[in-house]
Scaffold this motif. Structure first.
Motif, PDB file in Angstrom:
ATOM      1  N   ALA A 161       0.826  -1.203   0.000  1.00 33.56           N
ATOM      2  CA  ALA A 161       0.000   0.000   0.000  1.00 33.56           C
ATOM      3  C   ALA A 161       0.861   1.254   0.000  1.00 33.56           C
ATOM      4  CB  ALA A 161      -0.941  -0.014   1.206  1.00 33.56           C
ATOM      5  N   ARG A 215      -2.990  -1.187  -4.775  1.00 28.00           N
ATOM      6  CA  ARG A 215      -4.263  -1.506  -4.139  1.00 28.00           C
ATOM      7  C   ARG A 215      -4.181  -2.935  -3.609  1.00 28.00           C
ATOM      8  NH1 ARG A 215      -4.805  -0.011  -8.991  1.00 28.00           N
ATOM      9  NH2 ARG A 215      -5.658  -2.005  -9.712  1.00 28.00           N
ATOM     10  N   PRO A 268      -2.460   2.972   3.810  1.00 30.12           N
ATOM     11  CA  PRO A 268      -2.567   4.267   3.134  1.00 30.12           C
ATOM     12  C   PRO A 268      -3.095   4.088   1.711  1.00 30.12           C
ATOM     13  CG  PRO A 268      -0.296   3.520   3.116  1.00 30.12           C
ATOM     14  CD  PRO A 268      -1.067   2.515   3.935  1.00 30.12           C
ATOM     15  N   GLY A 269      -3.646   5.144   1.168  1.00 33.84           N
ATOM     16  CA  GLY A 269      -4.118   5.086  -0.206  1.00 33.84           C
ATOM     17  C   GLY A 269      -5.558   4.639  -0.305  1.00 33.84           C
ATOM     18  N   GLN A 270      -5.975   4.374  -1.539  1.00 32.44           N
ATOM     19  CA  GLN A 270      -7.366   4.063  -1.845  1.00 32.44           C
ATOM     20  C   GLN A 270      -7.487   2.699  -2.524  1.00 32.44           C
ATOM     21  OE1 GLN A 270      -9.911   6.230  -1.049  1.00 32.44           O
ATOM     22  NE2 GLN A 270      -8.374   7.611  -0.143  1.00 32.44           N
ATOM     23  N   GLY A 271      -8.717   2.150  -2.509  1.00 32.68           N
ATOM     24  CA  GLY A 271      -9.018   0.965  -3.300  1.00 32.68           C
ATOM     25  C   GLY A 271      -8.723  -0.354  -2.640  1.00 32.68           C
ATOM     26  N   HIS A 272      -8.439  -0.362  -1.344  1.00 29.79           N
ATOM     27  CA  HIS A 272      -8.133  -1.604  -0.641  1.00 29.79           C
ATOM     28  C   HIS A 272      -9.422  -2.299  -0.211  1.00 29.79           C
ATOM     29  CE1 HIS A 272      -4.227   0.217  -0.675  1.00 29.79           C
ATOM     30  NE2 HIS A 272      -4.575   1.147   0.198  1.00 29.79           N
TER      31      HIS A 272
END
Length: 266
Positions: free
Chosen positions: A39, A44, A64-68
């Motif tokens: 991540a 993702r 962290p981040g998006q789409g997990h």
């Protein structure tokens, strides 16, 4: 018929970030560190778990981040293994990287374990450590071939596959088989630019084994390595991240020892 992908000059067109990554057994320990590492890289991540929904949710929340996404599946059931890959591919927009991390490691010393317990231990280790990885790999590889952009499969094996596990013989045997599976897949899938590798960690610290690092046992574990310490989950995860990169395509088929020179093999 799917045409194997090609690239000019021997380089790999495989991306190094923004990928869909499925990590099995990712609720805690090394699996959680693997999910965090990918991540942080901008990928993702599908966080697989079987019986730890709260810990999987905590892992998911930490990424962290998006789409997990967190996905639950009993990988000892082949149809659930197939469904997991389908769910991950839908949620992530495709699976570019598979990390076969899910495993069991239950003590069953041959001199003191009853036959029924022995049989049960072997069955569970084979089902989780070997067959589950084989089934998930088969399904992921098929989807990678259909997409035609290559891919990476990294197996989390063990030092015990090479030096033996006297109190956990089924663990050592299934990890050796996992290494062999990875090498067979490496040859079979190379025409499709799918690189398959394995890591063989020695003892490394996680919250689950923290009590073992205290007192005399902890001293003995640290003394196994000339560095005078045990490994970390982060060190293993960073090696897996590199093996999943475009730069590691030529390493396909390898088993990388990560044990601080605690066990050397030729």
């Amino acid at each position: 018929m799917t045409t194997p992908p090609t690239s000019e000059g021997g380089g790999s067109p495989f991306p190094d970030t923004g990928r869909g990554v499925l990590v099995t057994g990712a609720a805690r320990g090394l699996g959680r560190e693997l999910a965090l590492t990918f991540a942080r890289n901008g990928d993702r991540v599908a966080v697989h778990h079987h019986s730890r929904p709260e810990e999987a949710a905590a892992t998911l929340a930490a990424l962290p981040g998006q789409g997990h996404v967190a996905l639950r599946a009993d990988l000892t059931e082949p149809e659930r293994a197939r469904a997991l890959v389908a769910e991950a591919a839908t949620a992530l927009g495709g699976v570019d990287v598979l990390v076969n991390n899910a495993a069991v490691n239950l003590p069953h010393p041959p001199a003191t374990t009853g036959f029924e317990e022995w049989v049960a231990a072997w069955r569970q280790h084979v089902d989780v450590n070997l067959l589950a990885a084989a089934h998930v790999s088969h399904q992921v590889a098929g989807r990678m071939i259909e997409r035609g952009r290559g891919g990476r499969i990294v197996n989390v094996g063990s030092r015990g596959a090479h030096r033996g596990e006297p109190d956990h013989p089924a663990y050592g045997a299934t990890k050796a088989a996992l290494h062999a599976l990875g090498q067979s897949l490496a040859v079979a899938l190379a025409p499709y630019r799918i690189a398959v590798t394995s890591v063989a960690p020695g003892f490394f610290a996680t919250e689950r084994v923290a009590p073992r690092l205290e007192g005399a046992e902890g001293e003995a574990l640290r003394a196994q390595s000339p560095f005078g310490r045990v490994g970390t989950a982060r060190e293993v995860a960073e090696a897996v991240l590199w093996l999943a990169s475009s730069a590691a395509e030529w390493s396909s088929g390898t088993v990388v020892d990560l044990n601080g020179a605690s066990h050397l093999r030729s």
